[in-house]
Design a protein around this motif. Sequence first.
Motif, PDB file in Angstrom:
ATOM      1  N   ARG A 119       0.906  -1.183   0.008  1.00 23.62           N
ATOM      2  CA  ARG A 119       0.041  -0.046   0.114  1.00 23.62           C
ATOM      3  C   ARG A 119       0.895   1.407  -0.099  1.00 23.62           C
ATOM      4  O   ARG A 119       0.485   2.358  -0.690  1.00 23.62           O
ATOM      5  CB  ARG A 119      -0.927  -0.105   1.357  1.00 23.62           C
ATOM      6  CG  ARG A 119      -2.154  -1.000   0.978  1.00 23.62           C
ATOM      7  CD  ARG A 119      -3.277  -0.868   1.906  1.00 23.62           C
ATOM      8  NE  ARG A 119      -2.729  -1.257   3.365  1.00 23.62           N
ATOM      9  CZ  ARG A 119      -2.672  -2.411   3.994  1.00 23.62           C
ATOM     10  NH1 ARG A 119      -3.283  -3.286   3.108  1.00 23.62           N
ATOM     11  NH2 ARG A 119      -2.595  -2.743   5.000  1.00 23.62           N
ATOM     12  N   SER A 120       1.914   1.265   0.651  1.00 23.40           N
ATOM     13  CA  SER A 120       2.981   2.353   0.733  1.00 23.40           C
ATOM     14  C   SER A 120       3.433   2.478  -0.635  1.00 23.40           C
ATOM     15  O   SER A 120       3.478   3.632  -1.054  1.00 23.40           O
ATOM     16  CB  SER A 120       4.096   2.310   1.675  1.00 23.40           C
ATOM     17  OG  SER A 120       3.507   2.538   2.965  1.00 23.40           O
ATOM     18  N   VAL A 121       3.835   1.526  -1.296  1.00 21.91           N
ATOM     19  CA  VAL A 121       4.127   1.500  -2.653  1.00 21.91           C
ATOM     20  C   VAL A 121       3.437   2.221  -3.718  1.00 21.91           C
ATOM     21  O   VAL A 121       3.554   3.211  -4.490  1.00 21.91           O
ATOM     22  CB  VAL A 121       4.670   0.258  -3.277  1.00 21.91           C
ATOM     23  CG1 VAL A 121       5.136   0.133  -4.724  1.00 21.91           C
ATOM     24  CG2 VAL A 121       5.929  -0.276  -2.715  1.00 21.91           C
ATOM     25  N   ASN A 122       2.139   1.673  -3.508  1.00 25.45           N
ATOM     26  CA  ASN A 122       1.124   2.407  -4.512  1.00 25.45           C
ATOM     27  C   ASN A 122       0.844   3.893  -4.064  1.00 25.45           C
ATOM     28  O   ASN A 122       0.620   4.536  -5.084  1.00 25.45           O
ATOM     29  CB  ASN A 122      -0.212   1.666  -4.173  1.00 25.45           C
ATOM     30  CG  ASN A 122      -0.475   0.366  -5.170  1.00 25.45           C
ATOM     31  OD1 ASN A 122       0.300   0.160  -6.178  1.00 25.45           O
ATOM     32  ND2 ASN A 122      -1.138  -0.306  -4.756  1.00 25.45           N
ATOM     33  N   ALA A 123       0.883   4.177  -2.886  1.00 25.82           N
ATOM     34  CA  ALA A 123       0.686   5.485  -2.475  1.00 25.82           C
ATOM     35  C   ALA A 123       1.688   6.287  -2.915  1.00 25.82           C
ATOM     36  O   ALA A 123       1.570   7.654  -3.327  1.00 25.82           O
ATOM     37  CB  ALA A 123       0.475   5.657  -0.824  1.00 25.82           C
ATOM     38  N   LEU A 124       2.983   6.101  -2.853  1.00 27.25           N
ATOM     39  CA  LEU A 124       4.220   6.920  -3.252  1.00 27.25           C
ATOM     40  C   LEU A 124       4.024   6.912  -4.759  1.00 27.25           C
ATOM     41  O   LEU A 124       4.417   8.089  -5.180  1.00 27.25           O
ATOM     42  CB  LEU A 124       5.497   6.160  -2.869  1.00 27.25           C
ATOM     43  CG  LEU A 124       5.856   6.175  -1.408  1.00 27.25           C
ATOM     44  CD1 LEU A 124       7.055   5.125  -1.052  1.00 27.25           C
ATOM     45  CD2 LEU A 124       6.265   7.466  -1.190  1.00 27.25           C
ATOM     46  N   CYS A 125       3.688   5.775  -5.608  1.00 25.25           N
ATOM     47  CA  CYS A 125       3.515   5.982  -7.056  1.00 25.25           C
ATOM     48  C   CYS A 125       2.546   7.033  -7.211  1.00 25.25           C
ATOM     49  O   CYS A 125       2.595   7.826  -8.241  1.00 25.25           O
ATOM     50  CB  CYS A 125       3.033   4.468  -7.726  1.00 25.25           C
ATOM     51  SG  CYS A 125       4.445   3.360  -7.559  1.00 25.25           S
ATOM     52  N   ASP A 126       1.478   6.970  -6.545  1.00 29.78           N
ATOM     53  CA  ASP A 126       0.333   7.890  -7.023  1.00 29.78           C
ATOM     54  C   ASP A 126       0.800   9.279  -6.805  1.00 29.78           C
ATOM     55  O   ASP A 126       0.740  10.299  -7.614  1.00 29.78           O
ATOM     56  CB  ASP A 126      -0.721   7.702  -5.902  1.00 29.78           C
ATOM     57  CG  ASP A 126      -1.728   6.542  -6.232  1.00 29.78           C
ATOM     58  OD1 ASP A 126      -1.355   5.921  -7.054  1.00 29.78           O
ATOM     59  OD2 ASP A 126      -2.574   6.022  -5.273  1.00 29.78           O
ATOM     60  N   HIS A 127       1.522   9.541  -5.672  1.00 27.53           N
ATOM     61  CA  HIS A 127       2.141  10.844  -5.285  1.00 27.53           C
ATOM     62  C   HIS A 127       3.256  11.329  -6.485  1.00 27.53           C
ATOM     63  O   HIS A 127       3.174  12.476  -6.896  1.00 27.53           O
ATOM     64  CB  HIS A 127       3.086  11.166  -3.836  1.00 27.53           C
ATOM     65  CG  HIS A 127       1.682  11.103  -2.923  1.00 27.53           C
ATOM     66  ND1 HIS A 127       0.796  12.297  -2.683  1.00 27.53           N
ATOM     67  CD2 HIS A 127       1.290  10.266  -1.771  1.00 27.53           C
ATOM     68  CE1 HIS A 127      -0.053  11.902  -1.546  1.00 27.53           C
ATOM     69  NE2 HIS A 127       0.193  10.777  -1.195  1.00 27.53           N
ATOM     70  N   TYR A 128       3.898  10.355  -6.652  1.00 32.66           N
ATOM     71  CA  TYR A 128       5.111  10.700  -7.897  1.00 32.66           C
ATOM     72  C   TYR A 128       4.323  10.975  -9.192  1.00 32.66           C
ATOM     73  O   TYR A 128       4.724  11.938  -9.883  1.00 32.66           O
ATOM     74  CB  TYR A 128       5.842   9.323  -7.971  1.00 32.66           C
ATOM     75  CG  TYR A 128       6.815   9.646  -9.013  1.00 32.66           C
ATOM     76  CD1 TYR A 128       8.199  10.383  -8.919  1.00 32.66           C
ATOM     77  CD2 TYR A 128       6.781   9.012 -10.218  1.00 32.66           C
ATOM     78  CE1 TYR A 128       9.002  10.504  -9.848  1.00 32.66           C
ATOM     79  CE2 TYR A 128       7.676   9.317 -11.706  1.00 32.66           C
ATOM     80  CZ  TYR A 128       8.759   9.971 -11.164  1.00 32.66           C
ATOM     81  OH  TYR A 128       9.985  10.211 -12.047  1.00 32.66           O
ATOM     82  N   GLU A 129       3.394  10.439  -9.348  1.00 34.41           N
ATOM     83  CA  GLU A 129       2.648  10.813 -10.623  1.00 34.41           C
ATOM     84  C   GLU A 129       1.939  12.147 -10.688  1.00 34.41           C
ATOM     85  O   GLU A 129       2.138  12.864 -11.570  1.00 34.41           O
ATOM     86  CB  GLU A 129       1.554   9.656 -11.012  1.00 34.41           C
ATOM     87  CG  GLU A 129       2.281   8.364 -11.203  1.00 34.41           C
ATOM     88  CD  GLU A 129       1.160   7.025 -11.836  1.00 34.41           C
ATOM     89  OE1 GLU A 129       1.604   6.294 -12.692  1.00 34.41           O
ATOM     90  OE2 GLU A 129       0.301   7.199 -11.140  1.00 34.41           O
TER      91      GLU A 129
END
Length: 125
Positions: free
Chosen positions: A110-120
């Motif tokens: 879930r942290s990976v997904n959230a970081l990806c969202d913020h990066y994008e």
Amino acid sequence: MTTSATRPTGTAEAATLPVDIATMRDSARRLLAEEAEPPMPDELKTLTLQLRGHIMLAIPEVETAAAGLPEDDIPRACALACVGEARMRLNLEPGRSLPAGIAHAHRLARSVNALCDHYENLSGS
């Protein structure tokens, strides 16, 4: 030409490589998809290490993207809060049972997904 494994960090070339969001999301999806089968212990260990690596790569990228925004910007604050949460999860140890290890890996995913969202969101990708 050097490979990414031998390239010194902090070089101009390393700084221009894009984050592989698709690979990061695929790793997270292996645990979080509705149809995902619980991983076997060896697979869980590998997947957990992979997710930790993704988080370690994504954190500085999100921080860099957030640094370009005003300090009172809400997306910046949200991204930096996500970074703090991800760092906290990196410091946690999984429990000794398989279910505890899976729960730990789910949190990392879930942290990976959230970081990806913020990066994008912050980089306009």
